[in-house]
Design a protein around this motif. Sequence first.
Motif, PDB file in Angstrom:
ATOM      1  N   LEU A 124      12.918  23.741   7.775  1.00 42.12           N
ATOM      2  CA  LEU A 124      12.080  23.138   8.824  1.00 42.12           C
ATOM      3  C   LEU A 124      11.875  21.660   8.548  1.00 42.12           C
ATOM      4  CD1 LEU A 124       8.783  22.515   8.129  1.00 42.12           C
ATOM      5  CD2 LEU A 124       8.800  24.978   7.818  1.00 42.12           C
ATOM      6  N   ILE A 125      11.606  20.920   9.611  1.00 43.84           N
ATOM      7  CA  ILE A 125      11.350  19.485   9.488  1.00 43.84           C
ATOM      8  C   ILE A 125       9.984  19.186  10.075  1.00 43.84           C
ATOM      9  CG2 ILE A 125      12.058  17.189  10.271  1.00 43.84           C
ATOM     10  CD1 ILE A 125      14.931  18.085  10.020  1.00 43.84           C
ATOM     11  N   SER A 126       9.127  18.603   9.234  1.00 41.69           N
ATOM     12  CA  SER A 126       7.809  18.178   9.713  1.00 41.69           C
ATOM     13  C   SER A 126       7.800  16.648   9.796  1.00 41.69           C
ATOM     14  CB  SER A 126       6.693  18.719   8.806  1.00 41.69           C
ATOM     15  OG  SER A 126       6.923  18.387   7.449  1.00 41.69           O
ATOM     16  N   THR A 127       7.499  15.969   8.692  1.00 44.19           N
ATOM     17  CA  THR A 127       7.508  14.501   8.720  1.00 44.19           C
ATOM     18  C   THR A 127       8.877  13.921   8.380  1.00 44.19           C
ATOM     19  OG1 THR A 127       6.804  14.352   6.413  1.00 44.19           O
ATOM     20  CG2 THR A 127       5.067  14.414   8.098  1.00 44.19           C
ATOM     21  N   GLY A 128       9.780  14.745   7.854  1.00 46.57           N
ATOM     22  CA  GLY A 128      11.142  14.303   7.587  1.00 46.57           C
ATOM     23  C   GLY A 128      11.381  13.675   6.223  1.00 46.57           C
ATOM     24  N   LYS A 158       6.748  10.744  13.615  1.00 42.87           N
ATOM     25  CA  LYS A 158       7.045  10.209  12.287  1.00 42.87           C
ATOM     26  C   LYS A 158       8.433  10.635  11.822  1.00 42.87           C
ATOM     27  CE  LYS A 158       4.798   9.431   7.839  1.00 42.87           C
ATOM     28  NZ  LYS A 158       3.578   9.690   7.040  1.00 42.87           N
ATOM     29  N   SER A 159       8.775  11.900  12.041  1.00 46.07           N
ATOM     30  CA  SER A 159      10.092  12.368  11.603  1.00 46.07           C
ATOM     31  C   SER A 159      11.203  11.743  12.434  1.00 46.07           C
ATOM     32  CB  SER A 159      10.173  13.899  11.668  1.00 46.07           C
ATOM     33  OG  SER A 159      10.135  14.357  13.003  1.00 46.07           O
ATOM     34  N   THR A 160      10.968  11.606  13.731  1.00 46.50           N
ATOM     35  CA  THR A 160      11.970  10.986  14.614  1.00 46.50           C
ATOM     36  C   THR A 160      12.271   9.562  14.164  1.00 46.50           C
ATOM     37  OG1 THR A 160      11.220  12.342  16.468  1.00 46.50           O
ATOM     38  CG2 THR A 160      12.507  10.380  17.003  1.00 46.50           C
ATOM     39  N   GLU A 161      11.206   8.819  13.846  1.00 47.55           N
ATOM     40  CA  GLU A 161      11.371   7.430  13.404  1.00 47.55           C
ATOM     41  C   GLU A 161      12.056   7.353  12.045  1.00 47.55           C
ATOM     42  OE1 GLU A 161       7.467   5.519  15.695  1.00 47.55           O
ATOM     43  OE2 GLU A 161       7.351   5.997  13.558  1.00 47.55           O
ATOM     44  N   ARG A 162      11.685   8.261  11.135  1.00 48.77           N
ATOM     45  CA  ARG A 162      12.292   8.247   9.803  1.00 48.77           C
ATOM     46  C   ARG A 162      13.784   8.593   9.855  1.00 48.77           C
ATOM     47  NH1 ARG A 162       7.914  11.320   5.813  1.00 48.77           N
ATOM     48  NH2 ARG A 162       6.881   9.419   5.051  1.00 48.77           N
ATOM     49  N   LEU A 163      14.127   9.586  10.646  1.00 47.24           N
ATOM     50  CA  LEU A 163      15.529   9.976  10.761  1.00 47.24           C
ATOM     51  C   LEU A 163      16.355   8.849  11.376  1.00 47.24           C
ATOM     52  CD1 LEU A 163      14.988  13.649  11.956  1.00 47.24           C
ATOM     53  CD2 LEU A 163      15.998  12.971   9.769  1.00 47.24           C
ATOM     54  N   ALA A 164      15.784   8.188  12.381  1.00 45.00           N
ATOM     55  CA  ALA A 164      16.484   7.066  13.015  1.00 45.00           C
ATOM     56  C   ALA A 164      16.690   5.922  12.021  1.00 45.00           C
ATOM     57  CB  ALA A 164      15.698   6.584  14.236  1.00 45.00           C
ATOM     58  N   ILE A 198       0.258  20.665  21.477  1.00 46.31           N
ATOM     59  CA  ILE A 198       1.063  19.466  21.701  1.00 46.31           C
ATOM     60  C   ILE A 198       0.312  18.222  21.228  1.00 46.31           C
ATOM     61  CG2 ILE A 198       2.240  18.041  23.421  1.00 46.31           C
ATOM     62  CD1 ILE A 198       3.545  20.797  22.830  1.00 46.31           C
ATOM     63  N   ALA A 199      -1.011  18.204  21.407  1.00 45.33           N
ATOM     64  CA  ALA A 199      -1.820  17.082  20.919  1.00 45.33           C
ATOM     65  C   ALA A 199      -1.716  16.970  19.404  1.00 45.33           C
ATOM     66  CB  ALA A 199      -3.277  17.263  21.342  1.00 45.33           C
ATOM     67  N   PHE A 200      -1.726  18.116  18.726  1.00 45.22           N
ATOM     68  CA  PHE A 200      -1.528  18.113  17.273  1.00 45.22           C
ATOM     69  C   PHE A 200      -0.158  17.555  16.932  1.00 45.22           C
ATOM     70  CE2 PHE A 200       0.842  20.420  13.993  1.00 45.22           C
ATOM     71  CZ  PHE A 200       0.193  19.962  12.859  1.00 45.22           C
ATOM     72  N   ARG A 201       0.884  18.057  17.598  1.00 47.16           N
ATOM     73  CA  ARG A 201       2.247  17.601  17.337  1.00 47.16           C
ATOM     74  C   ARG A 201       2.376  16.092  17.519  1.00 47.16           C
ATOM     75  NH1 ARG A 201       6.574  17.998  20.738  1.00 47.16           N
ATOM     76  NH2 ARG A 201       5.294  16.695  22.082  1.00 47.16           N
ATOM     77  N   ASN A 202       1.728  15.563  18.565  1.00 48.30           N
ATOM     78  CA  ASN A 202       1.839  14.144  18.874  1.00 48.30           C
ATOM     79  C   ASN A 202       1.124  13.256  17.868  1.00 48.30           C
ATOM     80  OD1 ASN A 202       3.396  14.693  21.101  1.00 48.30           O
ATOM     81  ND2 ASN A 202       1.706  14.550  22.564  1.00 48.30           N
ATOM     82  N   ASN A 203       0.009  13.760  17.309  1.00 45.42           N
ATOM     83  CA  ASN A 203      -0.768  12.957  16.363  1.00 45.42           C
ATOM     84  C   ASN A 203      -1.524  13.871  15.403  1.00 45.42           C
ATOM     85  OD1 ASN A 203      -2.158  11.008  14.967  1.00 45.42           O
ATOM     86  ND2 ASN A 203      -3.314  10.227  16.717  1.00 45.42           N
ATOM     87  N   PRO A 204      -0.854  14.342  14.345  1.00 43.09           N
ATOM     88  CA  PRO A 204      -1.477  15.299  13.436  1.00 43.09           C
ATOM     89  C   PRO A 204      -2.751  14.804  12.754  1.00 43.09           C
ATOM     90  CG  PRO A 204       0.886  15.184  13.067  1.00 43.09           C
ATOM     91  CD  PRO A 204       0.537  14.058  13.986  1.00 43.09           C
ATOM     92  N   SER A 205      -2.891  13.480  12.604  1.00 42.19           N
ATOM     93  CA  SER A 205      -4.069  12.947  11.920  1.00 42.19           C
ATOM     94  C   SER A 205      -5.314  12.920  12.801  1.00 42.19           C
ATOM     95  CB  SER A 205      -3.785  11.535  11.392  1.00 42.19           C
ATOM     96  OG  SER A 205      -3.499  10.651  12.458  1.00 42.19           O
TER      97      SER A 205
END
Length: 214
Positions: A124-128, A158-164, A198-205
């Motif tokens: 699984l991928i969370s923050t990447g 965060k994971s999308t940005e890190r992978l990119a 979805i709100a959690f997914r968008n901003n876990p903090s």
Amino acid sequence: MDLKRQIAEDLLSIRAVFFRPDEPFTWASGIKSPVYCDNRLILTAPEVRDHVENGLASLIRENYPEAEVLMGTSTAGIAHAAITADILKMPMGYVRSGAKDHGRQNRIEGKLEPGQKVVVVEDLISTGGSVIEVVDALREAGGVVLGIVSIFTYGMKKSTERLAAADVKNISLTDFDTIARVAAEKDYIAAEDINRLIAFRNNPSDESWITGGK
């Protein structure tokens, strides 16, 4: 049936992905989460395991046809990489979270030749962060990392940005949004909880999702 939906139903049925929005789990980082993931449970559910491993094999055939070796992430990706490699009749190995402090002090277990084309297998991928460390280790050893296949991704920003930033792509069997939707349809959660998830997914903090944004 659509593969993303099939895997979502599978993971929910064995509680490998378990939603509890009203009683959040606490991650090691301290973040409150409405979801708990334990894809190791796949290994003890033969029918689901068959769907997952054949699904991973299909993703590799379709997206990385030039792949020459699979490398699992330690520890959760190792078994999935091994079974998928067996289906594809390909060599496999795995990458440790750190180098051994004895013997040959390997970080990469299994044979990897410089220039060999590699696909990383992750559960699984969370923050990447952890999978990118694996990609970096393989690149440092001379491997050409074609990309990642994973069972499940949260799809966090965060994971999308890190992978990119690492210039590596990930293809997942299923994702957070699909599982949340199927969970509501199957009455694992209430339909009104989807927006909270979805709100959690968008901003876990931001923990306002716990109270529904109130």
